[in-house]
Design a protein around this motif. Structure first.
Motif, PDB file in Angstrom:
ATOM      1  N   SER A  59       0.655  -1.126   0.259  1.00  0.00           N
ATOM      2  CA  SER A  59       0.034  -0.011  -0.035  1.00  0.00           C
ATOM      3  C   SER A  59       0.740   1.356  -0.022  1.00  0.00           C
ATOM      4  O   SER A  59       1.982   1.091   0.686  1.00  0.00           O
ATOM      5  N   ASP A  60       0.272   2.347  -0.534  1.00  0.00           N
ATOM      6  CA  ASP A  60       1.027   3.631  -0.597  1.00  0.00           C
ATOM      7  C   ASP A  60       0.620   4.382   0.804  1.00  0.00           C
ATOM      8  O   ASP A  60       1.348   5.369   1.079  1.00  0.00           O
ATOM      9  N   HIS A  61      -0.165   3.868   1.480  1.00  0.00           N
ATOM     10  CA  HIS A  61      -0.908   4.562   2.553  1.00  0.00           C
ATOM     11  C   HIS A  61      -0.192   4.076   3.916  1.00  0.00           C
ATOM     12  O   HIS A  61      -0.110   2.929   4.324  1.00  0.00           O
ATOM     13  N   ALA A  62       0.114   5.087   4.841  1.00  0.00           N
ATOM     14  CA  ALA A  62       1.134   4.923   5.947  1.00  0.00           C
ATOM     15  C   ALA A  62      -0.061   4.752   7.174  1.00  0.00           C
ATOM     16  O   ALA A  62      -0.570   5.762   7.542  1.00  0.00           O
ATOM     17  N   ALA A  63      -0.487   3.632   7.526  1.00  0.00           N
ATOM     18  CA  ALA A  63      -1.500   3.345   8.335  1.00  0.00           C
ATOM     19  C   ALA A  63      -0.960   4.008   9.717  1.00  0.00           C
ATOM     20  O   ALA A  63       0.099   3.831  10.411  1.00  0.00           O
ATOM     21  N   GLN A  64      -1.962   4.420  10.578  1.00  0.00           N
ATOM     22  CA  GLN A  64      -1.740   5.187  11.815  1.00  0.00           C
ATOM     23  C   GLN A  64      -1.450   3.987  12.773  1.00  0.00           C
ATOM     24  O   GLN A  64      -0.749   3.992  13.822  1.00  0.00           O
ATOM     25  N   ALA A  65      -2.158   2.646  12.784  1.00  0.00           N
ATOM     26  CA  ALA A  65      -1.813   1.563  13.739  1.00  0.00           C
ATOM     27  C   ALA A  65      -0.457   1.250  13.480  1.00  0.00           C
ATOM     28  O   ALA A  65       0.096   0.765  12.429  1.00  0.00           O
ATOM     29  N   GLN A  66       0.399   0.870  14.708  1.00  0.00           N
ATOM     30  CA  GLN A  66       1.812   0.621  14.531  1.00  0.00           C
ATOM     31  C   GLN A  66       1.872  -0.949  13.930  1.00  0.00           C
ATOM     32  O   GLN A  66       2.988  -1.342  13.564  1.00  0.00           O
ATOM     33  N   ALA A  67       0.766  -1.735  14.344  1.00  0.00           N
ATOM     34  CA  ALA A  67       0.900  -2.963  13.894  1.00  0.00           C
ATOM     35  C   ALA A  67       0.419  -3.245  12.209  1.00  0.00           C
ATOM     36  O   ALA A  67       0.873  -4.406  11.889  1.00  0.00           O
TER      37      ALA A  67
END
Length: 240
Positions: A59-67
């Motif tokens: 994905s190009d999206h950096a998720a907020q959840a660290q996991a």
């Protein structure tokens, strides 16, 4: 591949959720359209919610959840457009529990092998979630959480059943830009449900209905959900 600490964290959170589900009471927020009326004879079924570090196109999206890394993904399929029930919809591998199946886990693995060609020996079962009713087809569905320990090739095994089999990055599903709601109006009633409209090569994939409800609830319970616009309506073409 994911860094070891991140992959362990995602897997550990899924395991913890499955363990909590064994003691938590049934969840009350299941939409009415999925609830089965008293007296209806529902059939047991199971779906495989298989996560892993498998995607060649992160994905190009950096998720907020660290996991959640850009490489974490979940196995999904698109049902054949010729099917009588839920035609063309994106779903988890799964189906009815047969008499020869040794419970929901065995059924979910069997169906996944038959639908996607995966090797069950490479799949680690993490646990099961609470049974969820599906009134449309009169099924009581057990979601089975799993981790893909040893990846194996996947494909459409039967074109009469599936149109596509693919791994979808979890971060794409969590991206607020890809989230919205579908609105269905029938017989003077209106139903709203979560939806994920995820771009991919050649177009977009719309995840809605029962599958979207399972994903939405799972992400909420894991604490992975990012704030998103719940007033954004995603067009739903039921003639597709």
């Amino acid at each position: 591949m994911l860094p070891d600490d991140i992959s362990v964290s995602a897997r550990a959170q899924l395991v913890a959720l499955a363990e909590r589900s064994e003691t938590e009471p049934p969840r009350p927020e299941i939409p009415r359209r999925f609830q089965i009326s008293a007296g209806d004879e529902a059939r047991p079924a199971a779906v495989l919610m298989l996560f892993g570090v498998l995607d060649e196109l992160p994905s190009d999206h950096a998720a907020q959840a660290q996991a959640v890394s850009r490489d974490l993904d979940v196995l999904l399929l698109a049902r054949a457009s010729t099917l009588r029930s839920h035609a063309g919809q994106i779903a988890f591998p799964g189906g009815r529990i047969d008499p020869d199946d040794d419970g929901p886990v065995a059924a979910a693995l069997r169906e996944a092998r038959e639908e996607t060609g995966l090797d069950p020996d490479g799949v680690e079962i993490l646990g099961s979630l609470e049974v969820v009713p599906l009134a449309y087809s009169l099924h009581l569905v057990t979601p089975v959480l799993a981790w893909w320990r040893h990846p194996s090739p996947i494909r459409v095994v039967d074109v009469a059943e599936s149109a596509a089999v693919f791994r979808m990055p979890v971060a794409d599903l969590l991206d607020p830009a890809n989230r919205g709601v579908t609105v269905m109006r029938r017989d003077g009633q209106t139903w709203r449900g979560p939806a994920f409209l995820v771009p991919h090569v050649g177009g977009e994939r719309l995840v809605w209905g029962f599958t979207a409800m399972l994903l939405d609830g799972l992400f909420d319970r894991l604490g992975w959900t990012e704030p998103w616009d719940k007033t954004r309506e995603v067009p739903l073409d039921l003639d597709d």
